[in-house]
Design a protein around this motif. Structure first.
Motif, short mmCIF file in Angstrom:
data_model
loop_
_atom_site.label_atom_id
_atom_site.label_comp_id
_atom_site.label_asym_id
_atom_site.label_seq_id
_atom_site.Cartn_x
_atom_site.Cartn_y
_atom_site.Cartn_z
N ARG A 7 0.85 -1.20 0.06
CA ARG A 7 -0.15 0.11 0.21
C ARG A 7 0.95 1.43 -0.23
NH1 ARG A 7 -4.52 1.06 -1.74
NH2 ARG A 7 -5.32 -1.18 -0.88
N GLU A 8 1.91 1.26 0.65
CA GLU A 8 2.66 2.55 0.72
C GLU A 8 3.67 2.59 -0.52
OE1 GLU A 8 4.27 2.55 5.28
OE2 GLU A 8 5.14 1.15 4.16
N TYR A 9 3.52 1.39 -1.30
CA TYR A 9 4.30 1.64 -2.71
C TYR A 9 3.34 2.37 -3.52
CZ TYR A 9 8.60 -0.84 -1.66
OH TYR A 9 9.99 -1.14 -1.26
N VAL A 10 2.21 1.92 -3.14
CA VAL A 10 1.14 2.50 -4.40
C VAL A 10 0.90 4.04 -4.19
CG1 VAL A 10 -1.39 2.62 -4.77
CG2 VAL A 10 0.01 0.25 -4.58
N GLU A 11 0.77 4.38 -2.69
CA GLU A 11 0.87 5.53 -2.50
C GLU A 11 2.07 6.64 -2.76
OE1 GLU A 11 0.13 5.71 1.97
OE2 GLU A 11 -1.64 4.48 1.51
N LEU A 12 3.06 5.89 -2.77
CA LEU A 12 4.30 6.68 -3.29
C LEU A 12 4.26 6.83 -4.84
CD1 LEU A 12 7.05 7.74 -2.63
CD2 LEU A 12 8.14 5.42 -3.09
N GLU A 16 4.35 10.59 -6.55
CA GLU A 16 5.36 10.91 -7.33
C GLU A 16 4.71 11.02 -8.89
OE1 GLU A 16 8.36 12.20 -6.54
OE2 GLU A 16 7.64 11.94 -4.41
N ASN A 17 3.36 10.56 -9.08
CA ASN A 17 3.08 10.66 -10.38
C ASN A 17 3.82 9.79 -11.28
OD1 ASN A 17 1.02 11.40 -12.26
ND2 ASN A 17 2.03 13.11 -13.18
N ILE A 18 3.90 8.47 -10.76
CA ILE A 18 4.58 7.63 -11.49
C ILE A 18 3.71 6.58 -12.39
CG2 ILE A 18 6.16 5.35 -11.46
CD1 ILE A 18 7.32 6.57 -8.77
N ASP A 19 3.94 6.43 -13.49
CA ASP A 19 3.19 5.78 -14.54
C ASP A 19 3.59 4.12 -14.26
OD1 ASP A 19 2.05 4.08 -16.61
OD2 ASP A 19 2.00 5.86 -17.75
N LEU A 20 2.78 3.25 -13.84
CA LEU A 20 3.00 2.13 -13.17
C LEU A 20 3.30 1.03 -14.59
CD1 LEU A 20 1.00 1.39 -10.25
CD2 LEU A 20 3.46 2.16 -10.26
#
Length: 96
Positions: A7-12, A16-20
């Motif tokens: 969940r913390e990785y998703v929130e990060l 940071e507006n990272i396109d997964l």
């Protein structure tokens, strides 16, 4: 160092507006393809992923196709990246 939760990785990533999808492509290419132009190969794989209307072509299948083209079909990295995405995707469907 504390371990982050998923969940913390998703929130990060959101913060940071990272396109997964782009991140996943970059990781797959970095781990599996030896290339001279990393950015171009990633952009090509991303373009192929985006134009796929079937929903069947995964990032892994696209990377497998790229590797197959380089080794068995004897295309150069440049020749592959110059292909039309639809042509590449047609060939990638054989790896499903």
């Amino acid at each position: 160092m504390t371990q982050r939760t998923y969940r913390e990785y998703v929130e990060l990533a959101r913060k940071e507006n990272i396109d997964l999808v782009k991140l996943r492509i970059a990781l797959e290419v970095d781990n599996r393809i030896i290339c001279s132009n990393f950015e171009r190969v990633c952009k090509f794989i991303y373009g192929c992923y985006i134009v796929d209307r079937t929903g069947k072509l995964t990032i892994q299948v696209l990377v497998d196709t790229f590797l197959n083209f380089e080794t068995n079909e004897e295309f150069t990295e440049e020749e592959i990246c110059d292909m039309r995405e639809y042509k590449f995707n047609d060939r990638a469907m054989y790896f499903i």
